[in-house]
Design a protein around this motif. Sequence first.
Motif, PDB file in Angstrom:
ATOM      1  N   ARG A 136      61.537 -13.095 -24.906  1.00 36.62           N
ATOM      2  CA  ARG A 136      62.572 -12.440 -24.108  1.00 36.62           C
ATOM      3  C   ARG A 136      62.469 -10.927 -24.175  1.00 36.62           C
ATOM      4  O   ARG A 136      62.708 -10.232 -23.199  1.00 36.62           O
ATOM      5  N   GLU A 137      62.126 -10.420 -25.351  1.00 38.74           N
ATOM      6  CA  GLU A 137      62.034  -8.963 -25.493  1.00 38.74           C
ATOM      7  C   GLU A 137      60.865  -8.388 -24.714  1.00 38.74           C
ATOM      8  O   GLU A 137      60.839  -7.213 -24.405  1.00 38.74           O
ATOM      9  N   ARG A 138      59.875  -9.222 -24.432  1.00 35.09           N
ATOM     10  CA  ARG A 138      58.721  -8.710 -23.690  1.00 35.09           C
ATOM     11  C   ARG A 138      58.982  -8.697 -22.189  1.00 35.09           C
ATOM     12  O   ARG A 138      58.121  -8.291 -21.426  1.00 35.09           O
ATOM     13  N   GLU A 179      59.257   0.047 -27.134  1.00 38.65           N
ATOM     14  CA  GLU A 179      59.507  -1.392 -27.145  1.00 38.65           C
ATOM     15  C   GLU A 179      60.998  -1.620 -27.300  1.00 38.65           C
ATOM     16  O   GLU A 179      61.700  -0.789 -27.869  1.00 38.65           O
ATOM     17  N   VAL A 180      61.486  -2.713 -26.766  1.00 36.51           N
ATOM     18  CA  VAL A 180      62.920  -2.986 -26.941  1.00 36.51           C
ATOM     19  C   VAL A 180      63.107  -4.189 -27.860  1.00 36.51           C
ATOM     20  O   VAL A 180      62.287  -5.083 -27.912  1.00 36.51           O
ATOM     21  N   HIS A 181      64.200  -4.137 -28.576  1.00 36.98           N
ATOM     22  CA  HIS A 181      64.450  -5.142 -29.609  1.00 36.98           C
ATOM     23  C   HIS A 181      65.921  -5.574 -29.558  1.00 36.98           C
ATOM     24  O   HIS A 181      66.807  -4.738 -29.435  1.00 36.98           O
ATOM     25  N   HIS A 182      66.146  -6.869 -29.636  1.00 34.10           N
ATOM     26  CA  HIS A 182      67.522  -7.381 -29.690  1.00 34.10           C
ATOM     27  C   HIS A 182      68.104  -7.137 -31.075  1.00 34.10           C
ATOM     28  O   HIS A 182      67.589  -7.664 -32.057  1.00 34.10           O
ATOM     29  N   VAL A 183      69.163  -6.372 -31.153  1.00 31.92           N
ATOM     30  CA  VAL A 183      69.761  -6.098 -32.460  1.00 31.92           C
ATOM     31  C   VAL A 183      70.487  -7.339 -32.978  1.00 31.92           C
ATOM     32  O   VAL A 183      70.332  -7.737 -34.119  1.00 31.92           O
ATOM     33  N   CYS A 206      57.828  -0.003 -36.192  1.00 33.88           N
ATOM     34  CA  CYS A 206      59.179  -0.352 -36.651  1.00 33.88           C
ATOM     35  C   CYS A 206      59.610  -1.699 -36.087  1.00 33.88           C
ATOM     36  O   CYS A 206      60.295  -2.473 -36.749  1.00 33.88           O
ATOM     37  N   HIS A 207      59.187  -1.988 -34.850  1.00 37.43           N
ATOM     38  CA  HIS A 207      59.545  -3.270 -34.263  1.00 37.43           C
ATOM     39  C   HIS A 207      59.006  -4.419 -35.119  1.00 37.43           C
ATOM     40  O   HIS A 207      59.689  -5.375 -35.436  1.00 37.43           O
ATOM     41  N   ARG A 208      57.755  -4.256 -35.524  1.00 38.72           N
ATOM     42  CA  ARG A 208      57.147  -5.277 -36.366  1.00 38.72           C
ATOM     43  C   ARG A 208      57.884  -5.415 -37.691  1.00 38.72           C
ATOM     44  O   ARG A 208      58.101  -6.505 -38.203  1.00 38.72           O
ATOM     45  N   CYS A 210      60.965  -4.757 -38.262  1.00 38.14           N
ATOM     46  CA  CYS A 210      62.271  -5.398 -38.073  1.00 38.14           C
ATOM     47  C   CYS A 210      62.128  -6.913 -38.072  1.00 38.14           C
ATOM     48  O   CYS A 210      62.961  -7.629 -38.607  1.00 38.14           O
ATOM     49  N   HIS A 211      61.060  -7.410 -37.445  1.00 39.61           N
ATOM     50  CA  HIS A 211      60.878  -8.863 -37.344  1.00 39.61           C
ATOM     51  C   HIS A 211      60.161  -9.452 -38.541  1.00 39.61           C
ATOM     52  O   HIS A 211      60.125 -10.665 -38.698  1.00 39.61           O
ATOM     53  N   LYS A 212      59.547  -8.607 -39.352  1.00 41.57           N
ATOM     54  CA  LYS A 212      58.734  -9.126 -40.458  1.00 41.57           C
ATOM     55  C   LYS A 212      59.579 -10.084 -41.283  1.00 41.57           C
ATOM     56  O   LYS A 212      60.663  -9.750 -41.741  1.00 41.57           O
TER      57      LYS A 212
END
Length: 238
Positions: A136-138, A179-183, A206-208, A210-212
């Motif tokens: 969805r974020e992509r 990049e966008v990220h769902h908080v 940072c996106h990575r 956050c999901h790590k």
Amino acid sequence: MLAGALVVKNGWRELRTKHREVQELSELLRSLPIHSPEALALPGFRSPDSVSQKTADFMTNHGLYSGKARRCGKPTLLMIEAFTDREAEMLQAAAAIEEGISSGELHSLPRQPDEVDETGATAIEGRLLVRRALARERDPKLRALKIKQVQRRGQPLRCEACDFDFARTYGDLGEGYIEVHHVTPLYISGTQETKLDDLACLCANCHRMCHKSRPGESWRTPTALREQIRKSVQSAAH
Ligand SMILES: [Zn+2]
Ligand SMILES: [Zn+2]
């Protein structure tokens, strides 16, 4: 995770093979498009019996159980810990996975490169939820709308966690890139439409981060990541 949710909703008691919920979960699991034909042909594969046994693993390895614990693997023990520490969050995640499977949405999603980290471990939210969130974020439309919102507000387009600015580093190549990220994780926000304010702009690193996903941990928010960067910069300076 889904078997664990059944046990929690049943007051940490196992469910027998004949239970309707056990039968339904067995069917749901067998319907997933991730099994090889060989696996599906095995007699006990994700059978109601095996689901029921899994619920017994959950019950007997829980701290409240006074009898003998059944032998079970590390993933089940981590799930028990997660359900104990964050019951509401885990139940919501399980419901979102179930909903994603039954609606068919999770079946059609391609694998996402970041859904499993380098150790092969997955987020507590589960690999399928990670896949759904990343897909969805992509969505390019969503990203374009978010970038427009930031520009309309006259804010600089840079990473909300580390301030990285693609245009400053890469010149016109990086112009307008983020990049966008769902908080709010999808399992909490549900299937409702994404609000632009729930999206954070992040650089790829940072996106990575956050999901790590480390077993037993949830995703980090951009704010938490910012704090983590601040702390580690500080400790490096000493
Ligand atoms: Zn960043
Ligand atoms: Zn993200």
